[in-house]
Design a protein around this motif. Structure first.
Motif, PDB file in Angstrom:
ATOM      1  N   CYS A   8       0.825  -1.210   0.000  1.00 27.44           N
ATOM      2  CA  CYS A   8       0.000   0.000   0.000  1.00 27.44           C
ATOM      3  C   CYS A   8       0.863   1.266   0.000  1.00 27.44           C
ATOM      4  CB  CYS A   8      -0.926   0.005   1.214  1.00 27.44           C
ATOM      5  SG  CYS A   8      -2.282  -1.166   1.042  1.00 27.44           S
ATOM      6  N   PRO A   9       0.319   2.373  -0.537  1.00 23.59           N
ATOM      7  CA  PRO A   9       1.073   3.638  -0.563  1.00 23.59           C
ATOM      8  C   PRO A   9       1.264   4.203   0.839  1.00 23.59           C
ATOM      9  CG  PRO A   9      -1.177   3.966  -1.345  1.00 23.59           C
ATOM     10  CD  PRO A   9      -0.994   2.487  -1.203  1.00 23.59           C
ATOM     11  N   LYS A  10       2.185   5.170   0.952  1.00 26.38           N
ATOM     12  CA  LYS A  10       2.560   5.686   2.273  1.00 26.38           C
ATOM     13  C   LYS A  10       1.387   6.350   2.987  1.00 26.38           C
ATOM     14  CE  LYS A  10       4.392  10.030   0.357  1.00 26.38           C
ATOM     15  NZ  LYS A  10       5.584  10.893   0.267  1.00 26.38           N
ATOM     16  N   GLU A  11       0.493   7.003   2.232  1.00 29.32           N
ATOM     17  CA  GLU A  11      -0.649   7.645   2.881  1.00 29.32           C
ATOM     18  C   GLU A  11      -1.528   6.607   3.587  1.00 29.32           C
ATOM     19  OE1 GLU A  11       0.203   8.038  -0.223  1.00 29.32           O
ATOM     20  OE2 GLU A  11       0.864  10.141  -0.385  1.00 29.32           O
ATOM     21  N   ALA A  12      -1.665   5.441   2.969  1.00 33.71           N
ATOM     22  CA  ALA A  12      -2.483   4.386   3.577  1.00 33.71           C
ATOM     23  C   ALA A  12      -1.826   3.860   4.851  1.00 33.71           C
ATOM     24  CB  ALA A  12      -2.695   3.248   2.585  1.00 33.71           C
ATOM     25  N   LEU A  13      -0.508   3.757   4.833  1.00 28.95           N
ATOM     26  CA  LEU A  13       0.190   3.272   6.017  1.00 28.95           C
ATOM     27  C   LEU A  13       0.052   4.257   7.176  1.00 28.95           C
ATOM     28  CD1 LEU A  13       3.503   1.821   4.492  1.00 28.95           C
ATOM     29  CD2 LEU A  13       1.365   0.642   4.991  1.00 28.95           C
TER      30      LEU A  13
END
Length: 1035
Positions: free
Chosen positions: A805-810
């Motif tokens: 997943c992309p960093k925003e999701a993390l």
């Protein structure tokens, strides 16, 4: 303890032993067991047991005496300072010797003497000067007692498999050396006993005494009593002659065989001496046994002869008269017919070792050719004997008509593969093939000897790789003749035995499909043959596999209309639902390969629709049942419909899976994918929203087909992704034991999670799945052990989430990630190996992502970086991580977790070491790791660690962790990252793994962690009853 107390205690003991062995009430037996265990552990046990053995005539009951001797043995063997004071050990020795003298003859049971001698042996192993003291007293014992004591004494030299852990390896080595110092005297005693004139003074018959002599000799041979004996002396030793002569006595035959087999395996000089005895063994012992069908004698002689041959393959390969006598004798053993195949099977390793030696590259060419020529007739005859013994000759059948092959024959055929390959190499591929097809069968007759044909097809399929590599010309006309006969059989003519023929021919066709399919005229009869063989369970797997290989290798002809019609006729037969799912997958794969050869796009599209038509219909039928509940009133009909729907979904999954392979990539384009997807997803969506999803098999089939479709359809699934994840998460909340929804969600995340536009969708899915009560309750190792599949699926999903997943999701899901990390740490201590390793894999993945984030920004802590959130999680959970990893290394299951644990610790050390030198130090540093380790080790209960171990572990592990972390960081920086192939890099990484393994091995017997106490309590009564059973395993 005064006389009155002793008498009362003996009376209670007698009552408890009687209750344990004879009382029908389980609670009374359990109570007696617990009382006996307490007595066995108490100091009074010494006095009570010795007093019973020394009781005046008439002696106590035999079971009470047996328990007394067994209790002494166990108290002596108990780990720690269990022996009485140094002054009492000689008294105990004298008491046991007196008991051995008293109970060495009838009417005392021999098991009692054995138990007394076992106690004496255990005492000699542990007491100062025990061996010499024991041997000094042997002259005062009767011969039967001496024989029994000398028999069990060498067995203490080996680690006791029953759990005797009270003596270390060094003490056992010392004990062995002391024993071997007395070996000459023991051998002399055994020799004198073997020549003793029969007498009745000891009450032991001659044949029984000779057997006991051989048993004693076997024990001493195993401990190495002849290790210092010169080869020439050993070959003519009178005890060896005694053992050889004992082969003619049925009562002692088996022990004599064991003695000589053990001698041959230990002393490399002996095989030549035994080889000279082969004519005698064959003529005097083997041939009469074969004539009398004495299987015990034949099996023993075969075992001995194989041991001799395997110990000296060079001598056998020279081909002297004695070697040929050995080969002839073993050929007769192979050809001997009996109800099982153990005798023939026991010779296989000898023939393989001989063939390997003759074929070995280290042998000079001229010598090898001479040996090969000399033994060609032998191996040719061996092939005949093996084919004869491997025939399936049975009239028993299963309910479906398939023959019941005996387990022994099935195992024998499985073990034959290596030897058949060796025979093919020795004879040469052309000679081997000619040997198989030289029977001169009369094809015009109505009764083909199918049993002979079947076993020869089996032998041909076993050596397929060898023959294909040889590339010698091969005339397949005889095989095709049989194929034509078999493919023309009507269903009425097919019976169980004949389907074994189909199986073997299917194996041949699959193995040689490239050669068989090179001729266009062979394709149709081969397809018809496969169609016939697929219809029965015993041959369906072989024939479906052969069908797939034919379609792969006959790409130039398989797309012809008549061939396609046969293939679709086969596919329509799948609707009967009597094939295994893996066989149906092979059929779908075969047809998919055939369709990839069709050049007309519209024809391909219509053929694909035809292939999927029955699967769609089966799924639509189950959906219709959901609309009309009256259709559920007939359970049999509903179950059948459910099974057909599951099969249909598996076929769709197989089709989608094979469409994505390189060999069939030209079969589909965007138009075909959109058509398939337009039909497939609405059908699947209806299923997801139906009540049928409570069925585990159906939900697994739906998820499997969905995963395969996503893999082939790729970007075409973008618009459907919200619905897909909503259906998966909703169904997981409805049916939380169905872990397939978690796994499929992970597959979706892996495929699409990297796209930023799906970040919020992935987070919502993570939140929904994490809210399930089954996930929330994963907070103890006991719960993890109850739901290991759920643990594996959940940690797989979280691994895919954090990796893809992309960093925003993390960042948005940091609280969920922290919770999942804590659960994984707890699950790593589960007893279930798969669940624990899956949890550790997720923690390792988490650490890898954190390390990658900090390596990207070593000089500053960027705003909005997922590394900040993740490293804060690690800073809060680090102590729990380290504590649970350490607990995972305790107990019997720890060794399977050594590599994962070492990997996690190395990654953690690398992170703390790196952060210590950068601006990340404010969040995580080396002191964090030091504090976690100190806190974890000091919080361990005292019974988990040895005295002083805690003070030693902390500085040692910190030093090793520092080196391992540096090695890992070195492997991940600069040009080294291209060569990074995992962990355990460099000397530091290897040292870390070694100390982790040493720690796990030294704590295998540590108390089970508190998390598992409930399980231990549930099983404790069973363990206690087993602990005091009054039957010795050696008796």
């Amino acid at each position: 303890m005064d006389a009155g107390e002793a008498s009362e205690l003996q009376a209670r003991l007698a009552a408890a032993v009687h209750a344990l062995n004879h009382d029908a009430d389980p609670s009374a037996r359990l109570a007696a067991n617990q009382w006996l265990l307490a007595l066995q552990r108490s100091p009074q046990g010494w006095a009570v047991a010795t007093a019973l053995l020394a009781a005046p005539d008439p002696p106590p009951p035999a079971d009470l005496l047996f328990f007394a001797a067994q209790m002494l043995r166990r108290k002596i063997q108990a780990p720690g300072p269990a022996l009485p004071g140094a002054g009492l050990a000689p008294q105990l020795l004298d008491a046991l010797l007196l008991a051995a003298r008293r109970f060495c003859a009838a009417p005392a049971p021999r098991q009692l003497l054995t138990q007394i001698c076992l106690a004496l042996s255990a005492l000699a192993l542990r007491a100062e000067g025990g061996v010499d003291g024991l041997f000094a007293r042997l002259p005062h014992l009767p011969a039967p007692a001496v024989l029994e004591l000398l028999t069990v004494l060498p067995e203490e030299a080996a680690q006791d498999q029953a759990g005797d852990t009270g003596v270390d390896a060094a003490a056992r080595c010392r004990f062995t050396r002391e024993l071997l110092a007395h070996a000459p005297a023991v051998l002399e005693f055994l020799h004198s006993q073997s020549e003793k004139v029969p007498a009745n003074d000891d009450g032991v018959p001659l044949h029984e005494r000779n057997r006991r002599i051989l048993r004693c000799l076997l024990s001493w041979v195993r401990v190495g009593c002849f290790s210092e004996t010169p080869a020439t002396t050993l070959a003519t030793h009178p005890l060896l002659t005694f053992a050889l002569n004992s082969l003619q006595v049925p009562f002692s035959f088996d022990v004599a065989i064991e003695v000589m087999t053990e001698l041959v395996s230990q002393h490399q000089e002996l095989p030549e001496a035994f080889l000279s005895k082969m004519p005698y063994i064959r003529e005097v012992l083997l041939l009469p046994a074969l004539a009398n069908r004495s299987e015990k004698i034949i099996a023993g002689l075969a075992c001995l002869m194989c041991e001799v041959g395997q110990a000296a393959p060079a001598l056998v390969a020279e081909g002297g008269s004695q070697a040929l006598a050995l080969a002839d004798a073993l050929l007769r053993c192979v050809a001997f017919t009996s109800e099982d195949w153990e005798i023939a099977d026991s010779t296989l390793q000898f023939w393989c070792s001989l063939a390997h030696f003759i074929l070995g590259t280290d042998v000079k060419t001229a010598k090898r050719n001479a040996s090969q020529e000399l033994f060609l007739p032998v191996f040719s005859s061996l092939l005949d004997a093996l084919l004869f013994r491997a025939q399936i000759d049975t009239d028993e059948h299963h309910t479906d008509g398939a023959p019941c092959i005996p387990d022994g024959l099935a195992q024998f055929r499985m073990n034959l593969e290596e030897l058949l390959v060796d025979i093919c190499l020795l004879l040469g591929a052309p000679a081997y093939i000619n040997k198989l097809f030289s029977r001169g069968w009369d094809f015009s007759s109505q009764s083909v000897p199918w049993k002979e044909v079947e076993v020869r097809m089996y032998a041909l399929s076993m050596v397929a790789d060898t023959i294909l590599q040889d590339e010698s010309p091969f005339d397949f006309s005889m095989i095709m003749h049989f194929v034509n006969i078999l493919s023309s059989r009507t269903p009425v003519e097919l019976n169980g035995s004949l389907f074994m023929v189909y199986k073997s021919f299917g194996d041949v066709i699959g193995s040689y499909s490239k050669w068989l399919s090179s001729s266009q005229c062979n394709i149709k009869p081969l397809l018809l043959f496969c169609a016939s063989g697929i219809s029965k369970s015993v041959s369906s797997n072989a024939c479906s596999l052969a069908l797939r290989k034919l379609c792969e290798d006959a790409s130039s002809f398989i797309h012809e209309p008549q061939n396609l019609e046969i293939l679709f006729w086969i596919s329509e037969g799948m609707d009967k639902g009597n094939l295994r799912l893996e066989d149906e997958e092979e059929i779908i794969s075969a047809i998919t390969h055939a369709l990839s050869s069709v050049h007309d796009k519209e024809l391909r599209k219509s053929l694909l629709a035809r292939l999927l038509c029955s699967s769609y219909s089966a799924v639509e039928k189950i959906i219709d049942i959901d609309r009309d509940n009256s259709l559920r009133q007939n359970p049999a009909t509903y179950t059948q419909s459910l099974d057909l729907a599951v099969r249909g979904l598996y076929r769709m999954s197989a089709l989608f899976g094979h469409l994505s392979t390189p060999i069939t990539s030209g079969l589909v384009d965007d138009d075909i994918i959109l058509v398939l997807l337009g039909i497939f997803w609405p059908l699947l969506e209806k299923l997801f929203r139906s009540s049928h999803m409570e069925n585990v098999s159906l939900s697994e089939a739906v998820c499997r087909s969905l995963s395969s479709a996503i893999h082939i359809c790729g970007q075409h699934f973008h618009v459907l992704l919200p619905k897909v994840l909503e259906c998966l998460s909703t169904n997981f909340l409805r049916f939380q034991r169905h872990d397939c929804f978690l796994r499929t969600s992970a597959n979706v995340i892996e495929e699409f999670g990297h796209k930023e536009e799906f970040g919020a969708l992935c987070v919502r899915t993570f939140e929904t799945l994490s809210s399930a009560s089954s996930i929330l309750t994963l907070n103890s190792s006991y719960t993890c052990d109850q739901e290991p599949d759920l643990v594996e699926a959940y940690t797989y999903f979280t691994s895919m989430f954090i990796r893809c997943c992309p960093k925003e999701a993390l960042i948005a899901s940091s609280s969920l990630l922290e919770l999942s990390f804590q659960k994984a740490a707890v699950c790593s201590t589960a007893m279930h190996r798969g669940a624990a390793l899956a949890a550790m894999s997720y923690m390792s993945c988490f650490l890898e992502v954190v390390l990658a984030a900090v390596l990207e920004s070593p000089e500053c802590i960027p705003n909005g970086s997922p590394g900040v959130a993740l490293i804060q999680i690690l800073a809060r959970c680090g102590e729990g991580l380290l504590s649970n990893v350490l607990y995972a290394l305790l107990g019997v299951s720890a060794l399977s977790r050594v590599h994962k644990s070492a990997t996690i610790l190395q990654q953690l050390a690398a992170l703390c070491s790196f952060c210590e030198r950068t601006t990340w130090k404010a969040v995580l540093n080396w002191s964090s790791l030091c504090g976690w380790l100190q806190s974890t080790v000091k919080s361990l209960p005292s019974e988990y660690l040895k005295q002083g171990e805690a003070e030693m572990i902390i500085p040692l592990w910190l030093k090793v962790l520092e080196d391992a972390g540096s090695d890992y960081l070195h492997s991940r920086t600069g040009d080294n990252i291209r060569n990074h192939q995992g962990y355990m890099q460099g000397k530091g990484g290897r040292t870390l793994k070694r100390i982790i393994r040493d720690f796990a091995e030294s704590h295998r017997n540590a108390p089970t962690p508190v998390l598992h106490n409930m399980r231990m309590e549930l099983n404790s009564s069973v363990l206690m009853v087993e602990d005091v059973v009054c039957v010795d395993p050696r008796v």
